[in-house]
Design a protein around this motif. Sequence first.
Motif, PDB file in Angstrom:
ATOM      1  N   GLY A  44      60.084  50.307  38.314  1.00  0.00           N
ATOM      2  CA  GLY A  44      59.086  51.339  37.224  1.00  0.00           C
ATOM      3  C   GLY A  44      59.520  51.278  36.032  1.00  0.00           C
ATOM      4  O   GLY A  44      59.185  52.660  35.851  1.00  0.00           O
ATOM      5  N   MET A  45      60.416  51.299  36.052  1.00  0.00           N
ATOM      6  CA  MET A  45      61.242  52.457  34.789  1.00  0.00           C
ATOM      7  C   MET A  45      60.471  50.975  33.937  1.00  0.00           C
ATOM      8  O   MET A  45      60.876  49.688  33.465  1.00  0.00           O
ATOM      9  CB  MET A  45      62.845  51.709  35.710  1.00  0.00           C
ATOM     10  N   THR A  46      61.103  52.144  32.998  1.00  0.00           N
ATOM     11  CA  THR A  46      60.627  50.834  31.169  1.00  0.00           C
ATOM     12  C   THR A  46      61.284  50.392  30.551  1.00  0.00           C
ATOM     13  O   THR A  46      62.345  50.780  30.679  1.00  0.00           O
ATOM     14  CB  THR A  46      60.456  52.738  30.223  1.00  0.00           C
ATOM     15  N   LEU A  47      61.051  49.136  30.382  1.00  0.00           N
ATOM     16  CA  LEU A  47      61.481  48.142  29.331  1.00  0.00           C
ATOM     17  C   LEU A  47      61.555  48.469  28.092  1.00  0.00           C
ATOM     18  O   LEU A  47      60.846  48.626  27.111  1.00  0.00           O
ATOM     19  CB  LEU A  47      61.462  46.661  30.134  1.00  0.00           C
ATOM     20  N   CYS A  64      77.722  48.845  25.212  1.00  0.00           N
ATOM     21  CA  CYS A  64      75.860  48.578  24.742  1.00  0.00           C
ATOM     22  C   CYS A  64      75.708  48.784  26.341  1.00  0.00           C
ATOM     23  O   CYS A  64      73.712  49.143  26.461  1.00  0.00           O
ATOM     24  CB  CYS A  64      75.494  47.561  23.070  1.00  0.00           C
ATOM     25  N   ALA A  65      75.630  47.640  26.478  1.00  0.00           N
ATOM     26  CA  ALA A  65      75.208  46.818  27.898  1.00  0.00           C
ATOM     27  C   ALA A  65      75.207  48.259  29.046  1.00  0.00           C
ATOM     28  O   ALA A  65      74.183  48.030  30.341  1.00  0.00           O
ATOM     29  CB  ALA A  65      75.330  45.124  28.609  1.00  0.00           C
ATOM     30  N   PHE A 105      66.792  51.988  30.050  1.00  0.00           N
ATOM     31  CA  PHE A 105      67.814  52.821  29.482  1.00  0.00           C
ATOM     32  C   PHE A 105      67.916  53.919  30.510  1.00  0.00           C
ATOM     33  O   PHE A 105      68.046  54.443  31.188  1.00  0.00           O
ATOM     34  CB  PHE A 105      66.832  53.759  28.330  1.00  0.00           C
ATOM     35  N   ALA A 106      69.823  53.580  30.132  1.00  0.00           N
ATOM     36  CA  ALA A 106      71.170  54.683  31.329  1.00  0.00           C
ATOM     37  C   ALA A 106      69.541  56.724  31.585  1.00  0.00           C
ATOM     38  O   ALA A 106      69.925  56.706  32.803  1.00  0.00           O
ATOM     39  CB  ALA A 106      71.802  54.106  31.218  1.00  0.00           C
ATOM     40  N   THR A 115      62.603  58.027  27.359  1.00  0.00           N
ATOM     41  CA  THR A 115      63.812  58.720  26.554  1.00  0.00           C
ATOM     42  C   THR A 115      64.227  57.614  24.561  1.00  0.00           C
ATOM     43  O   THR A 115      65.047  57.373  24.694  1.00  0.00           O
ATOM     44  CB  THR A 115      65.034  59.066  27.192  1.00  0.00           C
ATOM     45  N   GLY A 116      64.260  56.316  25.385  1.00  0.00           N
ATOM     46  CA  GLY A 116      64.957  55.413  24.983  1.00  0.00           C
ATOM     47  C   GLY A 116      64.165  54.713  23.592  1.00  0.00           C
ATOM     48  O   GLY A 116      64.748  54.341  22.357  1.00  0.00           O
ATOM     49  N   ASP A 117      63.027  55.249  23.232  1.00  0.00           N
ATOM     50  CA  ASP A 117      61.728  54.578  22.308  1.00  0.00           C
ATOM     51  C   ASP A 117      62.633  55.527  21.025  1.00  0.00           C
ATOM     52  O   ASP A 117      63.197  56.412  20.599  1.00  0.00           O
ATOM     53  CB  ASP A 117      60.882  54.731  22.773  1.00  0.00           C
TER      54      ASP A 117
END
Length: 129
Positions: A44-47, A64-65, A105-106, A115-117
């Motif tokens: 369910g974590m955002t991609l 980065c990865a 996103f970690a 939060t990564g958007d």
Amino acid sequence: MTTSPIRLALTLAAALVIIPAAFAAPPTKTGKTDKGNVLTDAKGMTLYTFDKDADGKSACNGPCATNWPVLKAEASDAAGDGYTIITRDDGSKQWAYKGKPLYTFAKDSKPGDVTGDGFLNGAWHLATP
């Protein structure tokens, strides 16, 4: 003309191998966030997608990865319905949607976090269905 039992068995065995791949479930799900529907991983974590990726190739390697873990594909996975599998610089496999490699996103801690958007001057975007 009759079909030999061996030929029939081989044909059926081949069909059983092909059918599950043709009907494989997509590697993502759809989740709801404050910013609308997004693609998510199985947890369910955002991609996310990255603007610097081009031609089905990931530009996010090394540190980065670490911050942007890839949506890994397994050797047994099959592409379809807009999903493809790309080969990363290290030889591992990664899912892509409509040609764009997919990442989590970690710093997202729970399903629905986005939060990564817009991170890195807007280079990271929510992956949408």
